[in-house]
Write a protein that holds these residues in place. Structure first.
Motif, PDB file in Angstrom:
ATOM      1  N   THR A   3      37.564  41.458  64.948  1.00  0.00           N
ATOM      2  CA  THR A   3      37.872  42.965  64.984  1.00  0.00           C
ATOM      3  C   THR A   3      36.812  43.749  65.618  1.00  0.00           C
ATOM      4  N   TYR A   6      37.742  43.662  69.233  1.00  0.00           N
ATOM      5  CA  TYR A   6      38.799  44.628  69.712  1.00  0.00           C
ATOM      6  C   TYR A   6      38.312  45.992  69.512  1.00  0.00           C
ATOM      7  N   ILE A   7      37.525  46.488  68.542  1.00  0.00           N
ATOM      8  CA  ILE A   7      36.934  47.860  68.647  1.00  0.00           C
ATOM      9  C   ILE A   7      36.177  48.285  69.908  1.00  0.00           C
ATOM     10  N   GLY A  10      38.684  48.643  72.833  1.00  0.00           N
ATOM     11  CA  GLY A  10      39.401  49.851  72.616  1.00  0.00           C
ATOM     12  C   GLY A  10      38.625  51.048  73.172  1.00  0.00           C
ATOM     13  N   ILE A 147      42.131  55.011  60.270  1.00  0.00           N
ATOM     14  CA  ILE A 147      41.648  54.024  61.108  1.00  0.00           C
ATOM     15  C   ILE A 147      41.697  52.816  59.891  1.00  0.00           C
ATOM     16  N   PRO A 151      45.627  49.320  59.641  1.00  0.00           N
ATOM     17  CA  PRO A 151      45.617  48.070  60.040  1.00  0.00           C
ATOM     18  C   PRO A 151      46.009  47.153  58.940  1.00  0.00           C
ATOM     19  N   PHE A 378      49.267  45.381  65.215  1.00  0.00           N
ATOM     20  CA  PHE A 378      47.987  44.941  64.499  1.00  0.00           C
ATOM     21  C   PHE A 378      47.557  43.568  64.241  1.00  0.00           C
ATOM     22  N   LEU A 389      46.843  45.727  70.441  1.00  0.00           N
ATOM     23  CA  LEU A 389      45.740  46.347  69.491  1.00  0.00           C
ATOM     24  C   LEU A 389      44.556  46.908  70.269  1.00  0.00           C
ATOM     25  N   PHE A 393      43.359  50.641  69.383  1.00  0.00           N
ATOM     26  CA  PHE A 393      41.994  51.196  69.180  1.00  0.00           C
ATOM     27  C   PHE A 393      41.475  52.155  70.058  1.00  0.00           C
ATOM     28  N   PHE A 396      42.588  55.198  68.600  1.00  0.00           N
ATOM     29  CA  PHE A 396      41.625  55.755  67.571  1.00  0.00           C
ATOM     30  C   PHE A 396      40.442  56.413  68.309  1.00  0.00           C
ATOM     31  N   THR A 397      39.861  55.846  69.437  1.00  0.00           N
ATOM     32  CA  THR A 397      38.749  56.392  70.000  1.00  0.00           C
ATOM     33  C   THR A 397      39.198  57.881  70.674  1.00  0.00           C
TER      34      THR A 397
END
Lengths: 529, 198
Positions: A3, A6-7, A10, A147, A151, A378, A389, A393, A396-397
């Motif tokens: 995870t 991935y963050i 992103g 966030i 997921p 997700f 995915l 992210f 989200f950013t």
């Protein structure tokens, strides 16, 4: 790939994407610039009476797609811009409501109740500061919930829902949307029915395009943009123009009010407002997470709950709700702003849009390709990279960047927007119409697309005139294709079982809920008062 | 909340709006399910293809019809006496009729100005130009959009304001020029209406 990877990917996709220019030796990515640009445009549009976020999104989308092309690289800049508009318009919407008692959107209506009395008491700037602070707080809270939840919800959906359940879930969403938007379940169902009918024209699997009267024009179906922009924007322009024409203004000239007292937002103010902001943020986020329930209900509920608490705790001499209490502005703004982040929970985890802004994000994703909102986004793959995915992210950013902008420059920019009230609507709205029609044409390059849009505008106008909300139409139009496809697959997968919606326990629960929500709201709407 | 009336004479007298609307929707839904769909769709609700039963093209629109039928029915049965029914004023219909006619006229002007201009030039100078070949070159490509757009904006603003003024025309011209600047100048691949399909 876990995870955390991935963050990081992103965040990197946003900051290290294609470089537009460099500032003090640091590269500035095009996505970052688009978020800033979208955010500022959103505030301007939100602060302009008669306009709202979706208008800016509609006009900008074809330009953005022409600029960035149809590659996955275009997704983050384009969607970053749209997210910026969404957040900016929410904050900007409070400006005309507070300064001039003219709510730009239905959500902002409740803001006028205390915001405008504050302006009349000479506390306009303070009211704007309260609105901004509450709005940004609610929005940030909502984004955090998005966030954390999206997921998990998506994984849950993937894990437990098979094709029959997914079909039933789509039916439940449609019936839920019909029941809750606009206050009349019957009218909501009609809106959904018309939206479904529109999307099924000219499509299908057979050689003959169904319901096309054998015409070439209808055989390709209605392009998604013509239905969405016609029903949402052209019809709103028609309605507003009609009202302007009807009034032709016994014109309310706004007498300037001198500012009195402290206009700053002190720590003591924030401490007093905090309980209202917190409560409304939770209400708004919870409402936003359910597809179809818009920010208007959140604002109404937030305001009502805030008022009942205020009644219990106020001391003699405190301003009452509805007469210029900052708590009223805070309760409303926190509630309606916290809807937008949470509204992306059903979008990203299920592919079901909940409001107009989400509709445009899906439209952008569909136009560009390479990102299909839904549970597959997700999938945390460990051996290969799931590009969707990374985009999620990245989105989200982008939301947090927009929030940071909102906390820093948003308030200042918003307070300078009072000037937008001077733009006369009767000039602005026809220009918006021509812009929208042009936007459709450059995307579709067929005159018939403009005629379709106009036709949908007329349908939307009549719907609005008799009190049918156009939003269920649009959501049904977006979900209709997916509903049919999932049902076909489910039917095939169950070996042609005609009762596949009722043989699987979870699907059956969804179907019972679909009927129950209609029955319950119908009974409720019959109760007097 | 919200205005229950739009003023002026109304087609529906007061609280009959929901009843009439419900009835109209129900009739439409029945016509859709029993006439339009069977006549204008080639496959039924379910189809047998190579001994496999699949969903036909008629099913989805029939579901849409069911939504309409339930909505119309609920409106007639349970919401017929709802307190805040809107009325549709005849004057509203008049306004929207004029507005749509005006927009349609402007779009026709937009569509045919370019070809008409080419025809005039051909007649005047005995040339054999073709709009189709000129539609991506200045000034031809702007002709339809500029004239049609100006007519559209001037017409709509004047309709609402109740008068035509020189200022309105100037605003319309300026706005159309700005729109051309937004959509055409920066992009080589975008075509302004009607140049994509003339």
């Amino acid at each position: 790939m876990d995870t955390l990877d991935y963050i990081v990917l992103g965040i990197a996709a946003v900051f290290q994407g294609p470089e537009l220019f460099s500032l003090f030796g640091l590269p500035v990515s095009v996505t970052l610039v688009m978020i800033v640009f979208g955010f500022l445009s959103g505030i301007v549009v939100g602060a302009t009476p008669g306009l709202a976020g979706p208008v800016a999104m509609a006009i900008a989308l074809p330009i953005l797609i022409s600029t960035f092309g149809y590659t996955p690289d275009a997704l983050l800049p384009v969607m970053g811009f749209l997210i910026g508009v969404m957040k900016g318009a929410t904050v900007g919407g409070a400006v005309p409501a507070i300064l001039f008692n003219t709510p730009g959107t239905p959500d902002a209506f409740m803001t006028t109740l205390d915001g405008y009395p504050m302006t009349r008491k000479g506390q306009a700037r303070k009211a704007l500061r309260v609105a901004h602070f509450s709005s940004v707080s609610g929005d940030t809270f909502s984004d955090v919930v998005l966030i954390v939840c999206a997921p998990f919800l998506a994984l849950l959906v993937e894990g437990y829902l098979d094709l029959p359940e997914k079909t039933a879930l789509l039916i439940l969403s449609l019936s839920f949307i019909a029941a809750v938007i606009g206050g009349s379940p019957a009218k909501g169902l009609i809106s959904v029915g018309l939206g479904l009918l529109a999307v099924f024209i000219g499509t299908g699997e057979d050689f003959y395009p169904r319901l096309s009267f054998g015409t070439e024009e209808l055989s390709r179906g209605f392009p998604i943009a013509t239905a969405i922009l016609g029903i949402l924007i052209v019809s709103a322009v028609f309605k507003e123009l009609e009202e302007l024409w009807r009034e032709k203004r016994a014109s309310g000239v706004i007498a300037p009010v001198a500012e009195t007292g402290d206009q700053r937002l002190r720590f003591a103010d924030i401490r007093a407002l905090f309980p209202y902001i917190a409560r409304s943020s939770v209400i708004g986020t919870a409402i936003g997470a359910l597809p179809g329930i818009g920010s208007t209900l959140a604002a109404t509920l937030g305001y009502t709950v805030g008022r009942s608490r205020y009644e219990k705790t106020k001391t003699d001499g405190d301003t009452e709700f509805g007469k210029g209490a900052p708590e009223g502005v805070a309760a409303t703004e926190a509630a309606n702003s916290s809807v937008s982040g949470a509204n992306l929970i059903p979008v990203l985890s299920l592919g079901i849009p909940g409001n107009a802004a989400a509709v445009f994000l899906i439209l952008a994703a569909e136009s560009i390709g390479g990102f299909n909102p839904g549970p597959s986004v997700f999938r945390f793959t460990s051996d290969t990279v799931n590009p969707e995915l990374v985009i999620a992210f990245g989105l989200f950013t982008s939301m947090f960047i927009a929030n940071a902008l909102n906390w820093t420059v948003g308030g200042l920019f918003m307070r300078s927007m009072g000037v937008m009230i001077r733009v006369p609507k009767q000039i602005l709205l026809p220009i918006v119409l021509l812009l929208t029609l042009t936007a459709i044409y450059v995307q579709e390059t067929r005159m018939v697309a403009i005629w379709f849009t106009l036709g949908f505008g007329v349908v939307g106008y009549f719907m609005r005139s008799v009190g049918i909300s156009p939003l269920p139409f649009v959501i049904a139009f977006i979900l209709g294709g997916k509903l049919e496809e999932t049902a076909r697959q489910a039917f095939a997968a169950t070996g042609g079982d005609p009762f596949f919606l009722f043989n699987h326990p979870i699907a059956l629960v969804f179907m019972v809920l679909s009927a129950a929500v209609i029955v319950f709201t119908t009974r409720k709407s019959r109760e007097p008062g | 909340m919200g205005p229950a009336t739009l003023g002026g004479r109304s087609i529906f007298t007061g609280p009959k709006t929901n009843l009439i609307l419900g009835l109209a929707i129900t009739v439409f839904a029945l016509a859709l399910v029993f006439v339009w769909i069977p006549l204008d769709t080639d496959t039924g609700l379910v189809e047998k293809v190579r001994r496999q039963v699949t969903i036909g093209d008629s099913l989805a629109p029939t579901v849409a019809g069911l939504f309409l039928l339930i909505g119309g029915g609920l409106l007639m049965l349970f919401e017929r006496n709802a307190p805040d029914q809107r009325e549709l004023a005849i004057s509203s219909l008049g306004f929207i009729g004029v507005l749509v006619a005006l927009i349609a006229l402007s779009l026709l002007v937009m569509r045919f100005t370019g070809p008409a201009l080419v025809a005039v030039v051909n007649m005047a100078f005995d040339s054999s130009l073709e709009y189709r070949l000129l539609r991506d070159s200045v000034p031809w490509k702007y002709a339809g959009y500029f004239i049609g757009g100006t007519v559209l904006l001037t017409g709509m603003i004047s309709l609402v304001e109740g008068r035509v003024g020189r200022r309105t025309v100037l605003i319309a011209v300026a706005a159309v020029i700005v729109l051309i600047a937004i959509y055409d100048l920066p992009f080589d691949d975008l075509l302004l209406p009607p140049n994509g399909d003339v």
